[in-house]
Design an enzyme around this catalytic site. Sequence first.
Site, PDB file in Angstrom:
ATOM      1  N   GLN A 259      32.494  49.321  53.674  1.00 35.75           N
ATOM      2  CA  GLN A 259      33.847  49.831  53.468  1.00 35.75           C
ATOM      3  C   GLN A 259      33.885  50.709  52.217  1.00 35.75           C
ATOM      4  O   GLN A 259      34.506  51.747  52.218  1.00 35.75           O
ATOM      5  CB  GLN A 259      34.850  48.684  53.376  1.00 35.75           C
ATOM      6  CG  GLN A 259      36.247  49.036  53.828  1.00 35.75           C
ATOM      7  CD  GLN A 259      37.026  49.926  52.898  1.00 35.75           C
ATOM      8  OE1 GLN A 259      36.814  49.945  51.696  1.00 35.75           O
ATOM      9  NE2 GLN A 259      37.953  50.677  53.456  1.00 35.75           N
ATOM     10  N   ASN A 260      33.253  50.277  51.145  1.00 34.42           N
ATOM     11  CA  ASN A 260      33.095  51.037  49.897  1.00 34.42           C
ATOM     12  C   ASN A 260      34.357  51.234  49.064  1.00 34.42           C
ATOM     13  O   ASN A 260      34.271  51.783  47.968  1.00 34.42           O
ATOM     14  CB  ASN A 260      32.455  52.408  50.137  1.00 34.42           C
ATOM     15  CG  ASN A 260      31.024  52.326  50.587  1.00 34.42           C
ATOM     16  OD1 ASN A 260      30.326  51.359  50.309  1.00 34.42           O
ATOM     17  ND2 ASN A 260      30.565  53.345  51.287  1.00 34.42           N
ATOM     18  N   ASP A 261      35.511  50.831  49.549  1.00 28.74           N
ATOM     19  CA  ASP A 261      36.736  50.973  48.763  1.00 28.74           C
ATOM     20  C   ASP A 261      37.742  49.897  49.168  1.00 28.74           C
ATOM     21  O   ASP A 261      38.920  50.176  49.378  1.00 28.74           O
ATOM     22  CB  ASP A 261      37.333  52.374  48.952  1.00 28.74           C
ATOM     23  CG  ASP A 261      38.390  52.711  47.902  1.00 28.74           C
ATOM     24  OD1 ASP A 261      38.383  52.090  46.812  1.00 28.74           O
ATOM     25  OD2 ASP A 261      39.213  53.607  48.161  1.00 28.74           O
ATOM     26  N   LEU A 262      37.256  48.658  49.255  1.00 25.96           N
ATOM     27  CA  LEU A 262      38.142  47.559  49.623  1.00 25.96           C
ATOM     28  C   LEU A 262      39.078  47.255  48.458  1.00 25.96           C
ATOM     29  O   LEU A 262      38.623  47.055  47.325  1.00 25.96           O
ATOM     30  CB  LEU A 262      37.332  46.306  49.972  1.00 25.96           C
ATOM     31  CG  LEU A 262      38.143  45.169  50.570  1.00 25.96           C
ATOM     32  CD1 LEU A 262      38.597  45.542  51.982  1.00 25.96           C
ATOM     33  CD2 LEU A 262      37.335  43.899  50.599  1.00 25.96           C
TER      34      LEU A 262
END
Length: 171
Positions: A46-49
């Site tokens: 996801q890298n930007d939770l």
Amino acid sequence: LEYLQKGDLMRIVESEGPYKDNVQLKDIVRQISRGLDYLHDNNILQNDLKPSNLLVSDTGVVKIADFGISSICRIRRSDDHSGTPAYMSPEQVEGDAAFDGRQADVYSLGATCFYLRFGRPPFAGRNVSDLYLQIKTARLSFPKDESESGLHDFISDLMIKDPLRRLCLKD
């Protein structure tokens, strides 16, 4: 696109206050964990939770959104500082080696859980550099009026600075 009536978790916490009900918080975190587990099983990071990337339906179903900087891989470069600083893991802000993006997502889950319970991110700084320093070196501390040790242990295990010792989603 599916319309999720309640909006994002950040706006919900800002308007209604933090989640003090353990059953409700546990349900939300369980849903997010299952979603992340599905993504990771399919090699998607996801890298930007963060709370503003988690949308809620009128029936309480939580869905992960905003895959603008997600990636299809398991290892990320440490010089890739994409994401929201307050929810980044220590290895994301370190800048000296490659790291397992799945464990970075797990750290972000812990930071998100902290926000949902206490209404603020776990670390703050005067600027981004100071925030990165806090993430890398500061000890995680909980509000003094909070006595939920099981929740503290869970969040702490998700946010262990060393990704090799950090709780895994399967655990």
